[in-house]
Design a protein around this motif. Structure first.
Motif, mmCIF file in Angstrom:
data_model
loop_
_atom_site.group_PDB
_atom_site.id
_atom_site.type_symbol
_atom_site.label_atom_id
_atom_site.label_comp_id
_atom_site.label_asym_id
_atom_site.label_seq_id
_atom_site.Cartn_x
_atom_site.Cartn_y
_atom_site.Cartn_z
ATOM 1 N N GLY A 192 0.810 -1.218 0.000
ATOM 2 C CA GLY A 192 0.000 0.000 0.000
ATOM 3 C C GLY A 192 0.835 1.256 0.000
ATOM 4 N N ARG A 193 1.869 1.275 0.825
ATOM 5 C CA ARG A 193 2.773 2.425 0.872
ATOM 6 C C ARG A 193 3.441 2.637 -0.483
ATOM 7 N N SER A 194 3.901 1.566 -1.096
ATOM 8 C CA SER A 194 4.604 1.682 -2.370
ATOM 9 C C SER A 194 3.678 2.135 -3.495
ATOM 10 N N ILE A 195 2.435 1.681 -3.471
ATOM 11 C CA ILE A 195 1.480 2.149 -4.472
ATOM 12 C C ILE A 195 1.280 3.655 -4.324
ATOM 13 N N ALA A 196 1.145 4.109 -3.084
ATOM 14 C CA ALA A 196 0.976 5.551 -2.851
ATOM 15 C C ALA A 196 2.169 6.333 -3.380
ATOM 16 N N LEU A 197 3.378 5.872 -3.116
ATOM 17 C CA LEU A 197 4.576 6.581 -3.551
ATOM 18 C C LEU A 197 4.710 6.581 -5.071
ATOM 19 N N GLU A 198 4.494 5.439 -5.695
ATOM 20 C CA GLU A 198 4.653 5.355 -7.150
ATOM 21 C C GLU A 198 3.583 6.169 -7.867
ATOM 22 N N MET A 199 2.380 6.188 -7.348
ATOM 23 C CA MET A 199 1.331 6.993 -7.986
ATOM 24 C C MET A 199 1.556 8.482 -7.751
ATOM 25 N N ALA A 200 2.085 8.837 -6.588
ATOM 26 C CA ALA A 200 2.411 10.246 -6.334
ATOM 27 C C ALA A 200 3.485 10.727 -7.300
ATOM 28 N N LYS A 201 4.435 9.869 -7.625
ATOM 29 C CA LYS A 201 5.474 10.230 -8.589
ATOM 30 C C LYS A 201 4.872 10.566 -9.948
ATOM 31 N N GLN A 202 3.715 9.985 -10.227
ATOM 32 C CA GLN A 202 3.050 10.225 -11.508
ATOM 33 C C GLN A 202 1.979 11.314 -11.407
ATOM 34 N N GLY A 203 2.001 12.091 -10.324
ATOM 35 C CA GLY A 203 1.151 13.261 -10.217
ATOM 36 C C GLY A 203 -0.207 13.038 -9.594
ATOM 37 N N VAL A 209 0.328 1.572 -11.174
ATOM 38 C CA VAL A 209 0.360 2.735 -12.070
ATOM 39 C C VAL A 209 -0.017 2.304 -13.484
ATOM 40 N N TYR A 210 0.526 1.203 -13.931
ATOM 41 C CA TYR A 210 0.227 0.683 -15.274
ATOM 42 C C TYR A 210 -1.274 0.457 -15.447
ATOM 43 N N LEU A 211 -1.895 -0.182 -14.465
ATOM 44 C CA LEU A 211 -3.316 -0.492 -14.592
ATOM 45 C C LEU A 211 -4.203 0.736 -14.409
ATOM 46 N N ALA A 212 -3.716 1.730 -13.672
ATOM 47 C CA ALA A 212 -4.508 2.941 -13.433
ATOM 48 C C ALA A 212 -4.414 3.935 -14.581
ATOM 49 N N ALA A 213 -3.300 3.918 -15.318
ATOM 50 C CA ALA A 213 -3.043 4.933 -16.348
ATOM 51 C C ALA A 213 -3.736 4.570 -17.657
ATOM 52 N N ASP A 214 -4.550 5.473 -18.152
ATOM 53 C CA ASP A 214 -5.196 5.248 -19.447
ATOM 54 C C ASP A 214 -4.168 5.098 -20.566
ATOM 55 N N TYR A 215 -3.028 5.745 -20.409
ATOM 56 C CA TYR A 215 -1.986 5.669 -21.441
ATOM 57 C C TYR A 215 -1.612 4.216 -21.730
ATOM 58 N N PHE A 216 -1.532 3.403 -20.667
ATOM 59 C CA PHE A 216 -1.176 1.993 -20.823
ATOM 60 C C PHE A 216 -2.407 1.094 -20.957
ATOM 61 N N SER A 217 -3.415 1.335 -20.136
ATOM 62 C CA SER A 217 -4.454 0.331 -19.910
ATOM 63 C C SER A 217 -5.859 0.782 -20.283
ATOM 64 N N GLN A 218 -5.953 1.682 -21.241
ATOM 65 C CA GLN A 218 -7.250 2.163 -21.703
ATOM 66 C C GLN A 218 -8.191 1.019 -22.065
ATOM 67 N N PHE A 219 -7.633 -0.067 -22.587
ATOM 68 C CA PHE A 219 -8.450 -1.184 -23.044
ATOM 69 C C PHE A 219 -8.221 -2.446 -22.224
ATOM 70 N N THR A 220 -7.784 -2.277 -20.998
ATOM 71 C CA THR A 220 -7.519 -3.421 -20.121
ATOM 72 C C THR A 220 -8.544 -3.456 -18.998
#
Length: 293
Positions: free
Chosen positions: A57-68, A258-269
């Motif tokens: 959970g902590r790492s998800i928060a940090l990695e997503m914060a890095k992406q704004g 981040v991959y699964l949350a970002a439309d750039y990567f996972s728009q169709f996932t």
């Protein structure tokens, strides 16, 4: 318990029978990728994560914060929340924490009501919190343990997911919902209640992906192997994790989120469960008898 979400925002706002991390020999950290993505793939997205105090959970928060992304974290430990807040200060985002135990339904209800009455729209929900009771065998079956496991791992996350998805749908906002499951949704762990709860999440991901697709809400999961690291960020030895033979640092689960949350990567996932276990689920008695060279 009063959250005052709107005011706070404006104010500035898992693997096989694992060896004990405390007793394990420390390994060197594997080299990081030479190119780190820093394109702010989640810029201005509001992300709600359960269990942000440690590990995944902590790492998800940090990695997503890095992406704004703006981070809204649910964590029952105030001390761990303070530590995460300190780590997130270097990122130009909003961070808001909510200190309560999601297994307590009345507190979850109050949180969802307050969220509904606020002007905050959640774009990404990460159901991360999990309970693992390590009782092996039918003789140790305990109904209270099963109730606790399913309440924490399945029922309250479903209640929260319904509240968030309804808000996304009513406001016609695209969204992403991510469940952190486990390779034990497929593989035996001997902790029956834990494996059964994760298998339930596997079915939930697929059912909700179909249910919410007409509303442009994607539902996916991540199934980790053994995710652990020492206090200095080094992984821990694990002979059954066949790729590099050590635990997976939790930041790699954060990057998968981040991959699964970002439309750039996972728009169709959607309806996908991404297994990240460094080959742990490939290990069996034949591999032990005939190890790869």
């Amino acid at each position: 318990m009063k959250f005052n979400l709107k005011q706070r925002l404006k104010a500035g706002v898992k693997g096989f029978l694992n060896p004990s991390p405390q007793s394990a020999k420390v390994l060197n950290v594997p080299p990081e990728p030479r190119v780190i993505i820093s394109d702010r793939l989640l810029e201005n997205k509001n992300v709600l994560i359960t269990g942000t105090g440690r590990n995944i959970g902590r790492s998800i928060a940090l990695e997503m914060a890095k992406q704004g992304a703006n981070i809204f974290g649910i964590e029952r430990s105030a001390n761990k929340t303070e530590q995460l807040e300190s780590e997130l200060k270097s990122y130009p985002i909003h961070f808001q924490s909510f200190t309560f135990d999601i297994s307590r339904h009345e507190e979850m209800v109050q949180f969802c009501r307050e969220l509904e009455s606020s002007e905050i729209d959640i774009d990404v929900l990460v159901n991360n919190v999990g309970l693992k009771i390590e009782n092996i065998g039918l003789q140790k079956f305990n109904l209270d343990d099963w109730h606790a496991t399913f309440n924490t791992n399945v029922l309250e996350p479903m209640f929260l997911t319904q509240a968030i998805a309804n808000r996304m749908r009513d406001r016609q906002r695209k969204g992403s919902i991510i469940f952190i499951t486990s390779i034990h949704q497929w593989e035996i762990s001997r902790w029956v209640s834990y494996s059964a709860s994760k298998a339930a999440l596997r079915a939930i991901v697929k059912e909700l992906a179909l249910d919410l697709a007409p509303h442009d809400i994607r539902v996916n999961g991540i199934a980790p192997g053994w995710i652990a690291e020492n206090e200095d960020g080094t992984p821990l030895p694990h002979p059954y994790t066949v790729l590099d033979r050590h635990s997976i640092p939790p930041r790699y689960i954060g990057r998968a989120a981040v991959y699964l949350a970002a439309d750039y990567f996972s728009q169709f996932t959607t309806g996908t469960i991404l297994k990240i276990d460094a080959g742990l689920s490939l290990y069996n008695h034949r591999v032990r008898e005939h190890p790869p060279h």
